[in-house]
Design a protein around this motif. Sequence first.
Motif, PDB file in Angstrom:
ATOM      1  N   UNK A 157       0.826  -1.217   0.000  1.00 49.34           N
ATOM      2  CA  UNK A 157       0.000   0.000   0.000  1.00 49.34           C
ATOM      3  C   UNK A 157       0.855   1.260   0.000  1.00 49.34           C
ATOM      4  N   UNK A 158       2.103   1.145   0.416  1.00 52.79           N
ATOM      5  CA  UNK A 158       3.012   2.296   0.423  1.00 52.79           C
ATOM      6  C   UNK A 158       3.296   2.803  -0.987  1.00 52.79           C
ATOM      7  N   UNK A 159       2.983   1.984  -1.983  1.00 52.55           N
ATOM      8  CA  UNK A 159       3.186   2.393  -3.370  1.00 52.55           C
ATOM      9  C   UNK A 159       2.354   3.626  -3.719  1.00 52.55           C
ATOM     10  N   UNK A 160       1.328   3.890  -2.938  1.00 53.39           N
ATOM     11  CA  UNK A 160       0.465   5.042  -3.186  1.00 53.39           C
ATOM     12  C   UNK A 160       1.108   6.366  -2.789  1.00 53.39           C
ATOM     13  N   UNK A 161       2.210   6.317  -2.050  1.00 58.57           N
ATOM     14  CA  UNK A 161       2.883   7.544  -1.601  1.00 58.57           C
ATOM     15  C   UNK A 161       4.399   7.546  -1.826  1.00 58.57           C
ATOM     16  N   UNK A 162       4.995   6.389  -1.852  1.00 55.58           N
ATOM     17  CA  UNK A 162       6.455   6.316  -1.749  1.00 55.58           C
ATOM     18  C   UNK A 162       7.205   6.970  -2.907  1.00 55.58           C
ATOM     19  N   UNK A 163       6.705   6.908  -4.118  1.00 54.02           N
ATOM     20  CA  UNK A 163       7.454   7.462  -5.252  1.00 54.02           C
ATOM     21  C   UNK A 163       7.456   8.986  -5.246  1.00 54.02           C
ATOM     22  N   UNK A 164       6.295   9.579  -4.972  1.00 61.29           N
ATOM     23  CA  UNK A 164       6.257  11.042  -4.945  1.00 61.29           C
ATOM     24  C   UNK A 164       7.003  11.598  -3.735  1.00 61.29           C
ATOM     25  N   UNK A 165       6.897  10.934  -2.606  1.00 64.09           N
ATOM     26  CA  UNK A 165       7.650  11.391  -1.439  1.00 64.09           C
ATOM     27  C   UNK A 165       9.139  11.173  -1.661  1.00 64.09           C
ATOM     28  N   UNK A 166       9.496  10.061  -2.295  1.00 63.69           N
ATOM     29  CA  UNK A 166      10.899   9.838  -2.657  1.00 63.69           C
ATOM     30  C   UNK A 166      11.414  10.924  -3.588  1.00 63.69           C
ATOM     31  N   UNK A 167      10.616  11.287  -4.599  1.00 63.63           N
ATOM     32  CA  UNK A 167      11.008  12.363  -5.517  1.00 63.63           C
ATOM     33  C   UNK A 167      11.134  13.687  -4.764  1.00 63.63           C
ATOM     34  N   UNK A 168      10.234  13.930  -3.828  1.00 69.83           N
ATOM     35  CA  UNK A 168      10.285  15.154  -3.028  1.00 69.83           C
ATOM     36  C   UNK A 168      11.589  15.217  -2.226  1.00 69.83           C
ATOM     37  N   UNK A 169      11.925  14.120  -1.585  1.00 72.97           N
ATOM     38  CA  UNK A 169      13.149  14.069  -0.785  1.00 72.97           C
ATOM     39  C   UNK A 169      14.395  14.180  -1.662  1.00 72.97           C
TER      40      UNK A 169
END
Length: 189
Positions: free
Chosen positions: A159-171
């Motif tokens: 379920x983390x796939x719903x946030x992890x890529x954009x938050x990763x890009x943000x970081x």
Amino acid sequence: MEFIKNAFLLNILWLVMCLPILTVFPATTAMFGVVRAWQKQGDIQIFSDFFRIFRENFKQSLLIGFLWMFLAGLLLGDFIIINHLNANMKYTLFPFFLFLGILYLFVSIYIFPVMVHYQVSWKNAIKNALLFSVSYLHYSILSILIIIGAFALCFYIPAAMMLSFSIGAYLIYSIVSRGFHIEKKVHIS
């Protein structure tokens, strides 16, 4: 809550736009462009900003994407060939191609942020991504750890796939943009 909502919407938009495999690179460029605007302006329009950046950078990011996939194929082919060589040749060539592979990864981290931060040709985007990735090695390593963490999180908690890529890009953009601000002396053409 606003941060989570924006991250969720950006992540879903990115995932949907990556479904046609051909658009992975333009979609990733658009995601980093939205992240850049998000960090600079604070208030963003996720959908309109994403599609505007997607259209503006489509040709350049698609060209770089094809080139990047070709280079990845060459590196993979080199490793396969090296694996079939005799021991002396294998141990002589492996460190060289391992170095090229690591350099490829480091430049890959910077290529999208460079494309959205600077208005440069595809050649200069690659050149500057190389310069930044080598100049700020600690940022490159930290960014790789963020990517590994995002994929590990998705593996263990799907379920983390719903946030992890954009938050990763943000970081990642937060980290590499520090190099952009520090490096005022590098000639960006």
